[in-house]
Write a protein that holds these residues in place. Structure first.
Motif, mmCIF file in Angstrom:
data_model
loop_
_atom_site.group_PDB
_atom_site.id
_atom_site.type_symbol
_atom_site.label_atom_id
_atom_site.label_comp_id
_atom_site.label_asym_id
_atom_site.label_seq_id
_atom_site.Cartn_x
_atom_site.Cartn_y
_atom_site.Cartn_z
ATOM 1 N N LEU A 559 1.356 -0.806 0.123
ATOM 2 C CA LEU A 559 0.244 -0.041 0.249
ATOM 3 C C LEU A 559 0.746 1.361 0.053
ATOM 4 O O LEU A 559 0.987 2.125 -0.956
ATOM 5 N N VAL A 560 1.549 1.135 0.965
ATOM 6 C CA VAL A 560 3.151 2.617 0.733
ATOM 7 C C VAL A 560 3.158 2.582 -0.778
ATOM 8 O O VAL A 560 3.627 3.885 -1.500
ATOM 9 N N GLN A 561 4.021 1.765 -1.178
ATOM 10 C CA GLN A 561 4.181 2.157 -2.534
ATOM 11 C C GLN A 561 3.021 2.200 -3.236
ATOM 12 O O GLN A 561 3.293 3.330 -4.456
ATOM 13 N N GLU A 562 1.630 1.800 -3.214
ATOM 14 C CA GLU A 562 1.066 2.596 -4.251
ATOM 15 C C GLU A 562 0.623 3.434 -4.164
ATOM 16 O O GLU A 562 -0.075 4.592 -4.862
ATOM 17 N N PRO B 36 -3.030 -7.115 4.939
ATOM 18 C CA PRO B 36 -3.324 -6.061 4.343
ATOM 19 C C PRO B 36 -3.690 -5.207 5.520
ATOM 20 O O PRO B 36 -3.898 -5.472 6.212
ATOM 21 N N ASN B 37 -3.703 -3.564 5.321
ATOM 22 C CA ASN B 37 -3.975 -2.798 6.396
ATOM 23 C C ASN B 37 -5.455 -3.292 6.206
ATOM 24 O O ASN B 37 -6.178 -3.290 5.487
ATOM 25 N N LEU B 249 2.162 -8.092 -0.359
ATOM 26 C CA LEU B 249 4.057 -7.809 -0.273
ATOM 27 C C LEU B 249 4.445 -6.609 -1.300
ATOM 28 O O LEU B 249 4.996 -5.912 -1.591
ATOM 29 N N GLY B 250 3.358 -6.804 -2.653
ATOM 30 C CA GLY B 250 3.647 -5.916 -3.945
ATOM 31 C C GLY B 250 4.977 -6.403 -4.387
ATOM 32 O O GLY B 250 4.959 -8.232 -3.990
#
Lengths: 641, 256
Positions: A559-562, B36-37, B249-250
Motif C-alpha cells: 500500500l505504501v508503494q501504491e 494488508p491494512n 507484499l507487492g
C-alpha cells in the motif's frame, strides 16, 4: 550494586511523585516554619485567624475535589451538595439525638461515601459534560431535602450547632480550632500524597490519561472511578461536618451552586492534579473577596458605589478563572514554577536554556557546501513555492525542536524531509501549516514564505485557504461521520463549481475505495483507507502545496508503494507541489526530486533523491539497510556476546 | 495450545471486520500475524484483550473461555499487550508507567495506600525490584525517571512493551511494535523480542509490517486478508506464497 541503584531509582520516583518535595527537606527553615505555625493564632488579629481557619477547611474540600477532577479526570458539580450533606448530617444528628462529635463527624464522612457511590454510578457510562450534568442532580436533591428538614422542624433560619466536646475538652476558642483544622488539613494532604504515590493514585492517573491502556494492564475502570467518587465525597462531607461545627450553624442557603463553582475554581486556579495547587487554590479563592473588600475600603470609594463590591468580586472571580483556563491551565503552581524559571534565566550565571538543547549530530553525515546545494542557492526566492529560511522552533521556550533549518520547495517538485523520530520533521511541517500552538511550541526565529507571502503567525485555516494544505499524521479523519460526510464538510476553496467538480471526479478516480465505502463511518476504516480519505479531503481544498505527514506510518508495504505512486500521479495531473515528511526514507526517495535529512532538529544532508539513494551512509542510517547485510537475528546474537 | 481462537467473527455495522478467523499460539511460540491494512489484525488483538466483543466464535486462553470478558479480567488471567499508538501514560515517567504494569500484583487497599501503612509501603518498595529488572532487560534502566513524553517514539514503544512485561503475562500481544522505528531501533527491538522469548519464555502474538523482522524472528506466520486467514506456516514459505505476494507484499518487495 544492584541494590544501590534500586534504591536510587526508588528515591527518584518518590521525589517526582511528591507534589511537595519541601516536606522532606530537613533544616532550620522547617523548624522556623513550624514555630511560626504554632505561634500564628497568637500573633494575628481575629480576622486573619478566621480567614486561616476557613482556608484550612476549604483546602480539605479542594484536595478532595482534586482527586476527582485532577487525578481521575472525572468532573463533578455536586461539591456544594456533599459539603451540605456533611453539615446536615451533623445538624440533624444533633437536633434529633444530641449526638457527640465523635459520632457525627464519622457519620458525615460515611454519608458522603454513600452519596459518592450513588453519584459515581453514572460515571461508569458517562463522560465529560454528561457526567457533570448528572452530578448536578445531586445538588438540587440535597438543597431540597435540607430545606424540607428546616421547614418541617421550624428551623427556617438554620440549625444551631453547639460547641463540640470531646470528653472534658470543649472546642470553642478560634485558636484551638486553628490547630484542629490545620491538623485535619495536614492529614488530608498526607493522605493525598500517599494515594498519589501508590497503586491507587497511579491507577487513577492511568484511567484519566488512557482508559483503554489502563484496562489492558488490569485496572478495573468501574471500581476505580467509583472509588474516586467515594473517597472524594467522604473527604468533602468530612470537611462539611467540620464547617458546621466551626460556623455553629447549618442552613441550606450556605450551599448554593456558587459554592460548587468556587471549589472547581480552587482546583483549576491552583493547578489540577497538583496537591500544592489545591491548597494554594483554596487559599486564593477564600482570600480573594477579602482582598477586594480591603482594597475597596482603603480606596476612597464613594459610599453609594460600595454596594457594587460584590459585583466586582464576581467579575474578578470569573475573569481569573477564565484567564487561568485560557493562559495557564497548569494553574498558580505552574505559573510560580515558570516565573521562577524566568528569574533564574535572568541571573548572569544561568545557562540552563543552553544546556537543554538537544545534542548536535556528530554522525558521519555532515552538510557539505558543494554543488548539490544548487537546488537551494541558485534559484531565486520567486521560483520557490515554499521557502523556509533559518527556521528555529522551541518547545515551551526550552528545548529546540528545529534549529536554523532552511528548505526550499520549487513549484511542481516533490521534496522529501527525512530523518529518524524526534528529528524535527513533523515540527517543521506543523510550523509551516500553522499548528505549532497546539503543541505549546513556537517559532523563535526564521521565516516561512509561501508563494512570496509570509506564513508564520497565521492561523491554520488561513494557511490552508492560501493553498498550503496538510495531510496530518494523526487525527486525520472524523471518526463519527461517514466517508461521504467527511468529504462534504471540507470547506470549499475551489474558485468555481467546475473546479470543485473536477476535484471530486479526480478523487473518485484515484480513490475508488472511498466510493465503495461512502456510507460507512470513517471510524471503521482501516489504516490505509483512512490515509486515502485524509488525502482526498486535503485535495478537495484545491491545494497548490500538499504537506504530507508520515504517509507510510502503519501501512502495508504494498500500500505504501501504491500511495507513493499515487502522489506522483497527482502531482502531474493536478499540478501539485508536494512536501513529504517521511520515516520510510526508501519509499519517499523513490518518488522525490530532492530531499533534506534532519537529525535532532538540524539539517545534516541534502541532495537530489537519486544521489541520496545511492549514498552508502544514507543507506545505512536512514534506509534501513544493514551495512554488513546481517539479519536481525544475527545482530541480536552478536550484541549479546 | 495456550491460545486458541475458533471461527471468530466481528462486525462493525454492516461491515465484517473478522470473518471466521482461526488462530492458535503454542507455548513459547512467536507467531507473527501479517496482512494488508484493514485485514483485521488489530481487531483480533482487541477481541482477545476484551476491548471488542466478537459477534461469534470462541477465544480460549489457558483452557478457559475468555470470549467477552472485560479487558481487566483478561489482563488478570495473564494476557499483556502493547499498542499500535503506544498509549503510554504521558504525564508519568518511565518507572511509573512500568510500575503501573504491576497493578495486578500489588495487593494493598486504598485506605492503606492513603496512610502509607505496613503492607502498602512494603509492597510499593518490593515491586520496584521486578520493574527494575525489566527495565534492565530492555536496556531502559538509564531512562527510569524520564517523563515518557520526552522520549523518542521508538523508545516509547519499548516502554509500552516493558509495561506489558511488568504484568508477568503468560501471553504477550504486540501491535506493530516496529512502526515508526529506524534500523537501529529495530535491531534493538529484535534483541528485546528474542530475550522475551528465550529468557522469559513468554509466547507472543505479534502483528507486524516489517517483513525482514518477521522473516528473521517469527516461528510461524499467519496471513489475514479481509478478515480471513489465507495462509500460515514457516516464515520463508509464507513470504514466498503467491497469494501473499499479490495481496500484501507487492511486486518489488518480492524480489528482495
Amino acid at each position: 550494586m544492584a541494590m544501590d541503584r534500586h534504591k536510587k531509582i526508588g528515591q527518584k520516583a518518590h521525589a517526582s511523585s511528591q507534589a511537595w518535595p519541601g516536606l522532606r527537606r530537613q533544616g532550620i527553615l522547617q523548624w522556623l516554619a513550624l514555630a511560626l505555625l504554632l505561634a500564628f493564632p497568637f500573633i494575628v488579629n481575629p480576622f486573619l485567624l478566621d480567614l486561616a481557619n476557613l482556608i484550612a477547611l476549604a483546602s480539605i474540600g479542594a484536595l478532595a475535589l482534586n482527586i476527582l477532577i485532577g487525578w481521575a479526570g472525572l468532573i463533578s458539580l455536586g461539591h456544594a451538595a456533599l459539603l451540605g450533606a456533611g453539615a446536615f448530617t451533623v445538624g440533624i444528628m444533633i437536633e434529633e439525638f444530641g449526638a457527640p462529635i465523635w459520632i457525627t463527624v464519622p457519620a458525615a464522612a460515611g454519608m458522603g461515601a454513600a452519596i459518592g457511590f450513588v453519584v459515581g454510578l453514572p460515571s461508569v457510562r458517562l463522560k465529560g459534560l454528561y457526567l457533570a450534568v448528572s452530578t448536578l442532580a445531586l445538588h438540587f436533591i440535597v438543597v431540597f431535602l435540607g430545606g424540607e428538614y428546616q421547614t418541617h422542624h421550624n428551623l427556617s433560619t438554620g440549625i444551631v450547632i453547639p460547641d463540640p466536646a470531646l470528653g472534658p475538652f470543649v472546642l470553642s476558642d478560634r485558636r484551638a480550632w486553628f490547630y484542629v483544622l490545620v491538623l485535619a488539613a495536614a492529614a488530608a494532604t498526607v493522605f493525598s500524597v500517599n494515594l498519589l504515590r501508590t497503586r491507587t493514585g497511579r491507577a487513577w492517573l492511568a484511567l484519566r490519561d488512557r482508559d483503554i491502556a489502563a484496562s489492558a494492564i488490569g485496572v478495573n475502570l468501574t471500581a476505580y472511578k467509583l472509588a474516586a467518587f467515594v473517597v472524594s465525597a467522604a473527604m468533602t462531607s468530612f470537611a462539611g461536618a467540620l464547617t458546621a461545627y466551626y460556623q455553629h450553624f447549618v442552613a441550606v442557603e450556605a450551599f448554593s451552586f456558587f459554592l460548587t463553582i468556587q471549589y472547581v475554581a480552587m482546583v483549576l486556579v491552583g493547578g489540577p492534579g497538583s496537591i500544592a495547587g489545591a491548597i494554594v487554590g483554596a487559599a486564593f479563592v477564600i482570600a480573594l473577596p477579602q482582598g477586594v473588600n480591603l482594597a475597596i475600603s482603603s480606596l476612597s470609594v464613594p459610599p453609594q458605589l460600595k454596594i457594587y463590591t460584590f459585583a466586582v468580586n464576581y467579575a474578578l472571580f470569573g475573569l481569573l478563572m477564565g484567564g487561568f483556563l485560557l493562559f495557564e491551565p497548569g494553574g498558580l503552581v505552574r505559573l510560580a514554577v515558570r516565573l521562577w524559571g524566568r528569574l533564574e534565566a535572568l541571573l548572569p550565571t544561568a545557562t540552563a536554556v543552553e544546556l537543554r538543547r538537544p545534542g548536535r549530530a556528530q554522525g558521519p553525515l555532515q552538510l557539505k557546501d558543494d554543488a548539490m546545494a544548487a537546488f537551494t542557492t541558485a534559484s531565486s526566492t520567486t521560483d520557490c513555492l515554499l521557502d523556509v529560511a533559518g527556521l528555529t522552533v522551541s518547545y515551551s521556550g526550552l528545548a529546540l525542536a528545529v534549529d536554523h533549518l532552511s528548505i526550499r520547495v520549487p513549484a511542481g517538485s516533490i521534496v522529501a524531509l527525512l530523518g529518524a523520530n524526534g528529528a524535527g520533521k513533523t515540527t517543521t511541517l506543523r510550523a509551516i501549516s500553522g499548528f505549532l500552538p497546539t503543541e505549546t511550541a513556537r517559532i523563535t526565529s526564521g521565516t516561512i514564505r509561501f508563494d512570496g507571502q509570509l506564513l508564520d503567525g497565521l492561523a491554520p485555516d488561513r494557511i490552508a485557504r492560501s493553498g498550503a494544505v496538510l495531510v496530518p499524521e494523526r487525527d486525520k479523519i472524523f471518526a463519527t461521520l461517514t466517508v461521504e460526510q467527511n468529504l462534504s464538510i471540507v470547506p470549499t476553496s475551489a474558485p468555481s463549481g467546475n473546479r470543485r467538480a473536477a476535484l471530486r471526479e479526480a478523487i473518485a478516480t484515484y480513490f475508488p475505495i472511498l466510493q465503495e465505502r461512502q456510507r460507512q463511518l470513517a471510524g471503521y476504516l482501516s489504516g490505509g483507507e483512512r490515509q486515502q480519505l485524509a488525502m482526498a479531503s486535503a485535495l478537495l481544498r484545491d491545494p497548490r502545496l500538499l504537506l504530507v505527514d508520515e504517509l507510510s506510518l502503519g501501512l502495508a508495504p504494498a500500500l505504501v508503494q501504491e500511495l507513493m505512486r499515487l502522489l506522483e500521479v497527482l502531482r502531474r495531473e493536478l499540478a501539485l507541489t508536494i512536501l513529504l515528511v517521511e520515516q520510510n526514507a526508501a519509499a519517499a526517495l523513490n518518488i522525490a526530486d530532492y530531499a533534506y535529512i534532519l537529525s535532532t532538529g538540524r539539517l545534516v544532508k541534502q541532495g537530489p533523491a537519486k544521489e541520496l539513494l545511492a549514498d552508502a551512509a544514507v543507506q545505512e542510517l536512514y534506509l534501513g539497510v544493514s551495512a554488513s547485510r546481517r539479519s536481525y537475528r544475527q545482530t541480536a546474537v552478536e550484541q549479546r556476546q | 495450545m495456550l491460545l486458541e481462537i475458533e471461527r471468530l467473527t466481528l462486525h462493525f455495522g454492516g461491515l465484517a471486520a473478522l470473518n471466521g478467523v482461526n488462530l492458535s499460539v503454542g507455548e513459547r511460540e512467536l507467531l507473527a500475524l501479517i496482512g494488508p491494512n484493514g485485514a483485521g489484525k488489530t481487531c483480533v488483538l482487541n477481541c482477545i484483550s476484551g476491548l471488542y466483543r466478537p459477534g461469534a466464535g470462541q477465544i480460549r486462553f489457558n483452557g478457559q473461555d475468555v470470549t467477552g470478558l472485560r479487558p481487566d479480567q483478561v489482563a488478570q488471567l495473564g494476557v499483556g499487550r502493547s499498542f499500535q499508538h503506544v498509549e503510554l501514560f504521558r504525564q508519568l515517567n518511565v518507572l511509573q508507567n512500568v510500575l503501573l504494569g504491576r497493578h495486578l500484583h500489588i495487593r494493598s487497599s486504598l485506605i492503606l495506600d492513603g496512610i502509607w501503612w505496613g503492607p502498602a509501603r512494603r509492597e510499593e518498595l518490593a515491586h520496584r525490584r521486578p520493574v527494575e529488572q525489566i527495565l534492565e532487560l530492555l536496556q531502559l534502566d538509564s531512562l527510569a525517571d524520564r517523563p515518557v513524553s520526552e522520549l523518542p517514539y521508538g523508545v516509547q514503544k519499548l516502554v509500552g512493551i516493558a509495561r506489558a512485561l511488568a504484568m508477568e503475562p503468560k501471553l504477550l500481544l504486540l501491535d506493530e511494535p516496529s512502526a515508526g522505528m529506524n534500523r537501529q531501533d529495530k535491531e534493538h527491538l529484535a534483541r528485546v523480542l528474542l530475550r522475551i522469548k528465550e529468557l522469559l519464555h513468554i509466547p507472543m502474538l505479534w502483528v507486524e509490517h516489517d517483513m525482514e523482522l518477521v522473516a528473521d524472528l517469527a516461528d510461524r506466520v499467519q496471513v489475514l486478508h479481509y478478515g480471513q486467514e489465507i495462509v500460515q506456516g514457516r516464515p520463508h514459505e509464507v513470504l514466498r506464497h503467491a497469494e501473499v505476494v499479490r495481496v500484501y507484499l507487492g511486486h518489488s518487495s518480492a524480489q528482495n
